[in-house]
Design a protein around this motif. Structure first.
Motif, mmCIF file in Angstrom:
data_model
loop_
_atom_site.group_PDB
_atom_site.id
_atom_site.type_symbol
_atom_site.label_atom_id
_atom_site.label_comp_id
_atom_site.label_asym_id
_atom_site.label_seq_id
_atom_site.Cartn_x
_atom_site.Cartn_y
_atom_site.Cartn_z
ATOM 1 N N PHE A 114 0.864 -1.180 0.000
ATOM 2 C CA PHE A 114 0.000 0.000 0.000
ATOM 3 C C PHE A 114 0.898 1.227 0.000
ATOM 4 C CE2 PHE A 114 -2.630 3.115 2.463
ATOM 5 C CZ PHE A 114 -3.645 3.244 1.539
ATOM 6 N N ASP A 115 0.384 2.347 -0.451
ATOM 7 C CA ASP A 115 1.155 3.581 -0.542
ATOM 8 C C ASP A 115 1.862 3.924 0.773
ATOM 9 O OD1 ASP A 115 1.842 6.072 -2.077
ATOM 10 O OD2 ASP A 115 0.764 6.969 -0.399
ATOM 11 N N GLU A 116 1.173 3.828 1.892
ATOM 12 C CA GLU A 116 1.788 4.133 3.188
ATOM 13 C C GLU A 116 2.940 3.164 3.482
ATOM 14 O OE1 GLU A 116 -0.072 5.153 7.414
ATOM 15 O OE2 GLU A 116 -0.252 2.995 6.987
ATOM 16 N N THR A 117 2.753 1.915 3.163
ATOM 17 C CA THR A 117 3.724 0.865 3.480
ATOM 18 C C THR A 117 5.028 1.025 2.709
ATOM 19 O OG1 THR A 117 1.843 -0.615 3.765
ATOM 20 C CG2 THR A 117 4.008 -1.634 3.657
ATOM 21 N N ILE A 118 4.950 1.402 1.472
ATOM 22 C CA ILE A 118 6.144 1.462 0.627
ATOM 23 C C ILE A 118 7.133 2.523 1.114
ATOM 24 C CG2 ILE A 118 5.400 3.118 -1.137
ATOM 25 C CD1 ILE A 118 6.472 0.981 -3.178
ATOM 26 N N ARG A 119 6.649 3.467 1.890
ATOM 27 C CA ARG A 119 7.504 4.534 2.413
ATOM 28 C C ARG A 119 8.002 4.274 3.830
ATOM 29 N NH1 ARG A 119 4.108 6.370 -1.173
ATOM 30 N NH2 ARG A 119 4.568 8.122 -2.514
ATOM 31 N N GLN A 120 7.556 3.184 4.436
ATOM 32 C CA GLN A 120 7.912 2.903 5.820
ATOM 33 C C GLN A 120 9.202 2.097 5.940
ATOM 34 O OE1 GLN A 120 4.293 1.032 7.208
ATOM 35 N NE2 GLN A 120 3.585 2.948 8.082
ATOM 36 N N GLN A 121 9.797 2.172 7.118
ATOM 37 C CA GLN A 121 10.992 1.405 7.443
ATOM 38 C C GLN A 121 10.687 0.524 8.657
ATOM 39 O OE1 GLN A 121 14.095 4.226 8.212
ATOM 40 N NE2 GLN A 121 14.134 4.990 6.132
ATOM 41 N N THR A 122 11.455 -0.551 8.800
ATOM 42 C CA THR A 122 11.322 -1.349 10.006
ATOM 43 C C THR A 122 11.932 -0.577 11.168
ATOM 44 O OG1 THR A 122 13.408 -2.492 9.609
ATOM 45 C CG2 THR A 122 11.424 -3.534 8.748
ATOM 46 N N SER A 123 11.771 -1.091 12.376
ATOM 47 C CA SER A 123 12.275 -0.387 13.560
ATOM 48 C C SER A 123 13.785 -0.208 13.556
ATOM 49 C CB SER A 123 11.833 -1.102 14.832
ATOM 50 O OG SER A 123 12.270 -2.450 14.818
ATOM 51 N N ASN A 124 14.512 -1.053 12.786
ATOM 52 C CA ASN A 124 15.958 -0.909 12.712
ATOM 53 C C ASN A 124 16.398 -0.045 11.521
ATOM 54 O OD1 ASN A 124 15.868 -2.520 10.437
ATOM 55 N ND2 ASN A 124 16.962 -4.240 11.364
ATOM 56 N N GLY A 125 15.428 0.569 10.832
ATOM 57 C CA GLY A 125 15.743 1.484 9.735
ATOM 58 C C GLY A 125 15.775 0.863 8.361
ATOM 59 N N THR A 126 15.489 -0.440 8.246
ATOM 60 C CA THR A 126 15.492 -1.107 6.950
ATOM 61 C C THR A 126 14.268 -0.694 6.172
ATOM 62 O OG1 THR A 126 16.613 -3.017 7.899
ATOM 63 C CG2 THR A 126 15.523 -3.346 5.777
ATOM 64 N N LEU A 127 14.480 -0.244 4.943
ATOM 65 C CA LEU A 127 13.380 0.105 4.064
ATOM 66 C C LEU A 127 12.823 -1.190 3.489
ATOM 67 C CD1 LEU A 127 11.888 2.550 2.928
ATOM 68 C CD2 LEU A 127 13.493 2.532 1.026
ATOM 69 N N ARG A 128 11.552 -1.426 3.669
ATOM 70 C CA ARG A 128 10.931 -2.667 3.188
ATOM 71 C C ARG A 128 10.174 -2.357 1.948
ATOM 72 N NH1 ARG A 128 12.852 -7.402 5.284
ATOM 73 N NH2 ARG A 128 13.579 -6.946 7.311
#
Length: 87
Positions: free
Chosen positions: A73-87
């Motif tokens: 989803f649009d929101e998800t593609i811009r998020q990172q995991t808690s350790n900073g990894t872009l998923r």
């Protein structure tokens, strides 16, 4: 039928996504849909809790044995995991 120059790349990518019996996971539910799910369980309906929920899914041990890719989803593609990894 005319094929565009990218047809071969698209076909190759599609073949890779299902190679070895693997498939795609759809993590593309809208904010509203996700919030409705959370509301049923009294989970705070925030961007951070949605990020944590999706992180739990994509960091599940062994997920790569069954999943070769994700629909985001649009929101998800811009998020990172808690350790900073872009998923």
């Amino acid at each position: 039928m005319l094929l565009s120059p990218n047809t071969h790349d698209l076909e190759a990518t599609a073949q890779k996504t299902v190679a070895g019996g693997k498939g795609l996971i759809a993590i593309d539910e809208s904010i509203g849909t996700c919030n409705k799910r959370f509301a049923k369980w009294d989970i705070p309906q925030t961007e951070e809790t949605r990020r944590q929920y999706r992180e739990m899914i994509v960091t599940t041990p062994g997920i790569s044995e069954s999943i070769s890719g994700a629909i985001l989803f649009d929101e998800t593609i811009r998020q990172q995991t808690s350790n900073g990894t872009l998923r």
